[in-house]
Design a protein around this motif. Structure first.
Motif, mmCIF file in Angstrom:
data_model
loop_
_atom_site.group_PDB
_atom_site.id
_atom_site.type_symbol
_atom_site.label_atom_id
_atom_site.label_comp_id
_atom_site.label_asym_id
_atom_site.label_seq_id
_atom_site.Cartn_x
_atom_site.Cartn_y
_atom_site.Cartn_z
ATOM 1 N N UNK A 327 0.836 -1.207 0.000
ATOM 2 C CA UNK A 327 0.000 0.000 0.000
ATOM 3 C C UNK A 327 0.871 1.256 0.000
ATOM 4 N N UNK A 328 1.907 1.270 0.837
ATOM 5 C CA UNK A 328 2.798 2.438 0.897
ATOM 6 C C UNK A 328 3.526 2.636 -0.425
ATOM 7 N N UNK A 329 4.007 1.545 -1.020
ATOM 8 C CA UNK A 329 4.748 1.641 -2.275
ATOM 9 C C UNK A 329 3.867 2.204 -3.386
ATOM 10 N N UNK A 330 2.628 1.747 -3.456
ATOM 11 C CA UNK A 330 1.727 2.241 -4.494
ATOM 12 C C UNK A 330 1.326 3.688 -4.239
ATOM 13 N N UNK A 331 1.137 4.050 -2.984
ATOM 14 C CA UNK A 331 0.804 5.445 -2.666
ATOM 15 C C UNK A 331 1.946 6.377 -3.052
ATOM 16 N N UNK A 332 3.182 5.940 -2.819
ATOM 17 C CA UNK A 332 4.334 6.760 -3.193
ATOM 18 C C UNK A 332 4.518 6.807 -4.708
ATOM 19 N N UNK A 333 4.225 5.702 -5.372
ATOM 20 C CA UNK A 333 4.406 5.644 -6.819
ATOM 21 C C UNK A 333 3.364 6.462 -7.559
ATOM 22 N N UNK A 334 2.155 6.539 -6.999
ATOM 23 C CA UNK A 334 1.061 7.250 -7.652
ATOM 24 C C UNK A 334 0.493 8.304 -6.702
ATOM 25 N N UNK A 335 1.252 9.363 -6.435
ATOM 26 C CA UNK A 335 0.788 10.385 -5.489
ATOM 27 C C UNK A 335 -0.510 11.018 -5.959
ATOM 28 N N UNK A 336 -1.370 11.312 -4.990
ATOM 29 C CA UNK A 336 -2.657 11.905 -5.312
ATOM 30 C C UNK A 336 -3.745 10.880 -5.572
ATOM 31 N N UNK A 337 -3.388 9.604 -5.624
ATOM 32 C CA UNK A 337 -4.384 8.550 -5.810
ATOM 33 C C UNK A 337 -4.581 7.782 -4.508
ATOM 34 N N UNK A 338 -5.805 7.476 -4.210
ATOM 35 C CA UNK A 338 -6.127 6.655 -3.049
ATOM 36 C C UNK A 338 -5.828 5.195 -3.378
ATOM 37 N N UNK A 339 -5.198 4.472 -2.466
ATOM 38 C CA UNK A 339 -4.926 3.050 -2.656
ATOM 39 C C UNK A 339 -6.033 2.250 -1.961
ATOM 40 N N UNK A 340 -6.749 1.452 -2.741
ATOM 41 C CA UNK A 340 -7.842 0.627 -2.226
ATOM 42 C C UNK A 340 -7.430 -0.834 -2.387
ATOM 43 N N UNK A 341 -7.361 -1.556 -1.284
ATOM 44 C CA UNK A 341 -6.984 -2.963 -1.317
ATOM 45 C C UNK A 341 -8.206 -3.835 -1.057
ATOM 46 N N UNK A 342 -8.388 -4.850 -1.906
ATOM 47 C CA UNK A 342 -9.558 -5.715 -1.834
ATOM 48 C C UNK A 342 -9.144 -7.160 -1.603
ATOM 49 N N UNK A 343 -9.967 -7.889 -0.879
ATOM 50 C CA UNK A 343 -9.829 -9.335 -0.763
ATOM 51 C C UNK A 343 -10.609 -9.951 -1.920
ATOM 52 N N UNK A 344 -9.891 -10.375 -2.947
ATOM 53 C CA UNK A 344 -10.516 -11.035 -4.107
ATOM 54 C C UNK A 344 -9.816 -12.381 -4.327
ATOM 55 N N UNK A 345 -9.644 -13.105 -3.239
ATOM 56 C CA UNK A 345 -8.924 -14.374 -3.281
ATOM 57 C C UNK A 345 -9.546 -15.372 -4.253
ATOM 58 N N UNK A 346 -10.880 -15.375 -4.343
ATOM 59 C CA UNK A 346 -11.525 -16.380 -5.203
ATOM 60 C C UNK A 346 -11.236 -16.106 -6.673
ATOM 61 N N UNK A 347 -11.225 -14.832 -7.046
ATOM 62 C CA UNK A 347 -10.835 -14.471 -8.409
ATOM 63 C C UNK A 347 -9.381 -14.854 -8.668
ATOM 64 N N UNK A 348 -8.510 -14.509 -7.739
ATOM 65 C CA UNK A 348 -7.080 -14.724 -7.950
ATOM 66 C C UNK A 348 -6.723 -16.209 -7.874
ATOM 67 N N UNK A 349 -7.585 -16.995 -7.235
ATOM 68 C CA UNK A 349 -7.419 -18.439 -7.277
ATOM 69 C C UNK A 349 -7.672 -19.013 -8.658
ATOM 70 N N UNK A 350 -8.326 -18.223 -9.514
ATOM 71 C CA UNK A 350 -8.595 -18.653 -10.883
ATOM 72 C C UNK A 350 -7.503 -18.297 -11.860
#
Length: 364
Positions: A327-350
């Motif tokens: 989250x910190x790395x993405x916030x620093x890489x894309x300043x001004x954008x909110x970082x939203x993290x989701x639990x999408x384990x079932x999708x990523x299991x595919x």
């Protein structure tokens, strides 16, 4: 939000007949068409509703919940158009996604991986938009794709914009662009007889650069035959901006084929220069030490994120240390954008993630 079939009719009435399949698109006044980077302002995000138990089996309901979560999340930042294959699926998707997501039944799909099946949009720098089809063939014939093979054409037709067919077979997730002349790809995915039989790497590179309006291609070897995509680049290495890439590296105690591939991508990109002669700056992101899923096809990638207007939508895996660091790395890489993290384990299991399930349409 209005249902888009009516919008499609209005576009037909206003624009008149649309170009035929394969129409050439040379830009206005000789301007060059180029696929922009993901971080440009978007008109909308395209998605697709999974509905086929023949593809997902008992996992279907869970994957549908994850797609609905992604669609609702993205819709908080920009419009989402979600394609469903029939009226029953349209009803399911509308009920799951809510009124903030536009669901249409006029573009049928086989599966949910819109990054790979959708048109890849291009701009000419003069306010014009067109699209290119990468000739989706079911990831080298690994999955039925009768409807998905037509999605790129249907989306371009829906928007009333020209479509050009690339002179190679690939998928949107197989090519990463900085929008400034440089693209990344794995050889395992594109230099593969299941997609581009009889084509040399040099010829494939020539055609990729032509389709994307780019000048330089950086190849990494990749991993062949271990997943349905033959190792798409967008799981491991992503552009932040021209001259800067992020690479996800696994924990030191992992030495499987994917771990070795990630370390090789990091090494190659750390020594590479882009189309403008800049030595690439490589930002390391650590992959999770632990995940919740036991799926053998699970994609534990923070970098399979989707950039939207004002935000970065990415995954979390229940590993507090690496989730927070990503989250910190993405916030620093894309300043001004909110970082939203989701639990999408079932999708990523595919076998894919949030970027794989979305395609951005840039503002011209």
């Amino acid at each position: 939000m209005n249902d888009l079939p009516a919008g499609r009719w209005l576009l037909d009435a206003f624009l008149g007949p649309r170009p035929s399949r394969g129409a050439s698109s040379d830009g206005t006044d000789g301007a060059r068409w180029r696929v922009p980077a993901d971080d440009v302002p978007h008109t909308r995000t395209w998605m697709s509703w999974p509905s086929r138990r023949s593809v997902w089996g008992r996992q279907l309901a869970g994957v549908q919940q994850d797609i609905a979560l992604i669609a609702r999340t993205v819709a908080a930042f920009e419009p989402v158009v979600l394609c469903a294959p029939d009226e029953s699926a349209v009803g399911e998707a509308r009920a799951a996604c809510g009124p903030g997501v536009t669901v249409i039944g006029s573009i049928p799909t086989d599966d949910l991986w819109m990054r790979d099946t959708c048109a890849v949009f291009r701009r000419d720098g003069r306010g014009n938009l067109d699209a290119v089809s990468l000739n989706f063939n079911g990831w080298g014939g690994k999955q039925k794709h009768r409807d998905d093979a037509e999605v790129a054409w249907c989306v371009a037709e829906f928007n009333g914009i020209p479509l050009t067919e690339a002179e190679f077979v690939g998928e949107g997730g197989s090519i990463e662009t900085d929008g400034d002349g440089t693209v990344l790809a794995t050889e395992s995915s594109l230099v593969n007889k299941n997609r581009n039989r009889g084509m040399s790497r040099d010829k494939i590179e020539e055609e990729v650069l032509a389709a994307y309006g780019a000048e330089k291609m950086i190849w990494v070897p990749g991993v062949r035959g271990r997943d349905i995509t033959d190792n798409h680049i967008d799981v491991t290495s992503r552009f932040v901006r021209p001259g800067v890439v992020m690479v996800q590296v696994p924990p030191d105690d992992r030495n499987d084929v994917w771990a070795r591939d990630a370390r090789e991508q990091f090494a190659i990109l750390s020594a590479a220069t882009d189309a403008k002669g800049r030595r690439l700056q490589v930002i390391r992101v650590d992959g999770p030490d632990t995940v919740r899923s036991r799926s053998s096809t699970f994609v534990d990638s923070y970098l399979n994120f989707h950039l939207v207007n004002g935000a970065v939508v990415t995954a979390q895996f229940g590993d507090p240390r690496t989730d927070s660091a990503a989250r910190r790395a993405l916030a620093e890489a894309f300043p001004g954008r909110r970082v939203v993290q989701l639990d999408v384990d079932r999708l990523m299991g595919g076998g894919g993630g949030i970027h794989c399930a979305t395609m951005h349409e840039p503002i011209p």
